[in-house]
Structures are given as structure tokens and as C-alpha cells.
Scaffold this motif. Structure first.
Motif, PDB file in Angstrom:
ATOM      1  N   PHE A  73     -14.934 -19.215 -52.285  1.00 45.64           N
ATOM      2  CA  PHE A  73     -14.202 -20.463 -52.011  1.00 45.64           C
ATOM      3  C   PHE A  73     -13.176 -20.712 -53.101  1.00 45.64           C
ATOM      4  O   PHE A  73     -13.369 -20.315 -54.253  1.00 45.64           O
ATOM      5  CB  PHE A  73     -15.163 -21.637 -51.842  1.00 45.64           C
ATOM      6  CG  PHE A  73     -15.945 -22.018 -53.082  1.00 45.64           C
ATOM      7  CD1 PHE A  73     -16.892 -21.157 -53.610  1.00 45.64           C
ATOM      8  CD2 PHE A  73     -15.746 -23.244 -53.694  1.00 45.64           C
ATOM      9  CE1 PHE A  73     -17.625 -21.517 -54.743  1.00 45.64           C
ATOM     10  CE2 PHE A  73     -16.467 -23.619 -54.819  1.00 45.64           C
ATOM     11  CZ  PHE A  73     -17.416 -22.747 -55.339  1.00 45.64           C
ATOM     12  N   CYS A  76     -13.900 -22.267 -56.549  1.00 44.82           N
ATOM     13  CA  CYS A  76     -14.876 -21.564 -57.390  1.00 44.82           C
ATOM     14  C   CYS A  76     -14.319 -21.416 -58.811  1.00 44.82           C
ATOM     15  O   CYS A  76     -13.228 -20.893 -58.993  1.00 44.82           O
ATOM     16  CB  CYS A  76     -15.172 -20.191 -56.804  1.00 44.82           C
ATOM     17  SG  CYS A  76     -16.442 -19.300 -57.704  1.00 44.82           S
ATOM     18  N   VAL A  79     -16.744 -17.040 -60.607  1.00 46.84           N
ATOM     19  CA  VAL A  79     -17.133 -15.800 -59.912  1.00 46.84           C
ATOM     20  C   VAL A  79     -16.021 -15.293 -58.990  1.00 46.84           C
ATOM     21  O   VAL A  79     -15.608 -14.137 -59.077  1.00 46.84           O
ATOM     22  CB  VAL A  79     -18.449 -15.999 -59.120  1.00 46.84           C
ATOM     23  CG1 VAL A  79     -18.717 -14.815 -58.209  1.00 46.84           C
ATOM     24  CG2 VAL A  79     -19.614 -16.195 -60.090  1.00 46.84           C
ATOM     25  N   CYS A  80     -15.524 -16.170 -58.130  1.00 49.01           N
ATOM     26  CA  CYS A  80     -14.494 -15.726 -57.173  1.00 49.01           C
ATOM     27  C   CYS A  80     -13.219 -15.255 -57.868  1.00 49.01           C
ATOM     28  O   CYS A  80     -12.758 -14.148 -57.591  1.00 49.01           O
ATOM     29  CB  CYS A  80     -14.175 -16.819 -56.161  1.00 49.01           C
ATOM     30  SG  CYS A  80     -15.539 -17.135 -55.039  1.00 49.01           S
ATOM     31  N   HIS A 166     -22.966 -18.884 -53.450  1.00 53.54           N
ATOM     32  CA  HIS A 166     -22.686 -17.839 -52.452  1.00 53.54           C
ATOM     33  C   HIS A 166     -22.963 -16.454 -52.998  1.00 53.54           C
ATOM     34  O   HIS A 166     -22.913 -16.240 -54.206  1.00 53.54           O
ATOM     35  CB  HIS A 166     -21.234 -17.927 -51.952  1.00 53.54           C
ATOM     36  CG  HIS A 166     -20.199 -17.686 -53.020  1.00 53.54           C
ATOM     37  ND1 HIS A 166     -19.655 -16.453 -53.248  1.00 53.54           N
ATOM     38  CD2 HIS A 166     -19.610 -18.516 -53.910  1.00 53.54           C
ATOM     39  CE1 HIS A 166     -18.762 -16.542 -54.229  1.00 53.54           C
ATOM     40  NE2 HIS A 166     -18.728 -17.780 -54.666  1.00 53.54           N
TER      41      HIS A 166
HETATM   42 NI    NI Z   1     -17.299 -18.074 -56.071  1.00 58.01          NI
END
Ligand code: NI
Length: 202
Positions: A73, A76, A79-80, A166
Motif C-alpha cells: 500500500f 506503507c 517495507v513497500c 501484509h
Molecule cells: Ni508495506
């Protein structure tokens, strides 16, 4: 031994056991992705989403090319963005060899990730990256097909901000739409480029 030290040791043992258990579970799950009893991969399948330009697309629109797909997303915090950066850098490192690969970002937060938001986001990472979003139902369907877990985190009282939990796995799908391989979160640029080259040679 002082009590405090004994407690510390007990907690350390518990923590190690917990992480070991999680790792084993994670490995068993990923093994399941590639070794379904029948030899058919469990990842992938039909979906219908809206791309960053507002067009409705399905899995058929991606046939004929490899699809390197990551779910996340745009809000984020870490991580993303780091995974999408690694993904883009690996494709850049491959140069023209990466041409058969279509990088794809799939939003699991469609309430905030409109096609326009997704378009601006993917543009930050790679000029060829496509972004997919859709209705809650669209996202539930593609996430289930790709065995992706996602859930809204409880937000702080009085705040409308929220984060999403996620899975963070990169999937490489083949030109026939079938699962080829996955890359775990934390795979670095060199290893990813190498793994992709290897998969494309087969
Ligand atoms: Ni993420």
C-alpha cells in the motif's frame, strides 16, 4: 544466579523458540507455494482490477510476458518502498534482459489507493511499473488467488490514519500466467537480478 538474570535468560530462550517456530512455519508455507501435491502451483489465477490509468484489466492482459508482482500500500512507511526500490534496481541492473518482465504493484488498501494515487506512487520507483487497485472485493479476490495476507491495523484513538499488515513476497509469474518462483522479503538487488535471469533462461 540473580532472579533478574534468570528472567532475562528465560525470555531469551522463549524469544528464540518463537522466532524459530515462525521461521519453520514460514518456510513450510512457502514450500507449499511451489510444491502443491499435484505439482500445480497454488499462486495465481483470474483477477479483475483497475490499473493506474483507470482501465479495468484482468490476468489475460498480462499474458505473454513475465509479471513480477508485489502487494502493498502506498502509505506503507518502510517495507513497500524498500522492496519496490530493490525490485526496480534489480530490473535496471538487468538492462534489456528485463524487458520481458512487467513489474506490478498491487494495492491492498483500495480505500486510499485510488488509481491516481497509485499512478504517482509507482512512477517514483520504475517507469515501467504498473499499479493495480480496485474495489474491496477485487482486492480480496486477487489477494486470495496469490495467497497474500493483509489486514488493517487498529489505529490510535482519535486518529484516522492506519497502517496495513501484509505479506511481503515478490512473485514471478510466467508468460502463461502460471507461478514461476517467489523471492522472500530481504532478497537484495544482486540476488534478485540473478534469480530473475536464472528464471528467464529456463
Ligand atoms: Ni508495506
Amino acid at each position: 544466579m540473580p532472579l533478574k538474570r534468570r528472567i532475562t535468560i528465560a525470555f531469551t530462550i522463549l524469544a528464540v523458540a518463537f522466532v524459530t517456530g515462525l521461521t519453520a512455519m514460514y518456510m513450510a508455507r512457502n514450500d507449499g507455494l511451489t510444491r502443491a501435491g499435484s505439482g500445480t502451483a497454488l499462486v495465481g489465477g483470474p483477477f479483475e482490477m483497475t490499473d493506474q490509468d483507470g482501465r479495468r484489466v484482468t490476468e489475460k492482459d498480462f499474458l505473454g510476458r513475465y509479471m513480477l508482482v508485489f502487494f502493498g500500500f502506498t502509505y506503507c512507511p518502510d517495507v513497500c518502498p524498500s522492496e519496490l526500490q530493490v525490485m526496480s534496481a534489480a530490473l535496471d541492473e538487468m538492462g534489456a534482459d528485463a524487458d520481458p518482465i512487467q513489474p506490478v504493484f498491487v494495492s491492498i488498501d483500495p480505500a486510499r489507493d485510488t488509481p491516481a494515487v497509485v499512478k504517482e506512487y509507482v512512477g517514483n520507483f520504475h517507469p515501467r511499473m504498473k499499479g493495480l487497485t480496485g474495489s474491496e472485493a477485487d482486492v480480496a479476490k486477487i489477494a486470495s488467488a496469490y495467497r497474500v495476507y493483509y489486514a488493517k491495523q487498529q489505529s490510535k484513538a482519535g486518529s484516522s490514519d492506519y497502517l496495513m499488515d501484509h505479506s511481503a513476497i515478490l512473485y514471478l509469474m510466467g508468460p502463461d500466467g502460471k507461478f514461476v518462483k517467489h523471492f522472500s522479503y530481504g532478497t537484495d538487488v544482486k540476488a534478485l537480478a540473478l534469480g530473475l535471469r536464472d528464471a528467464l533462461r529456463k
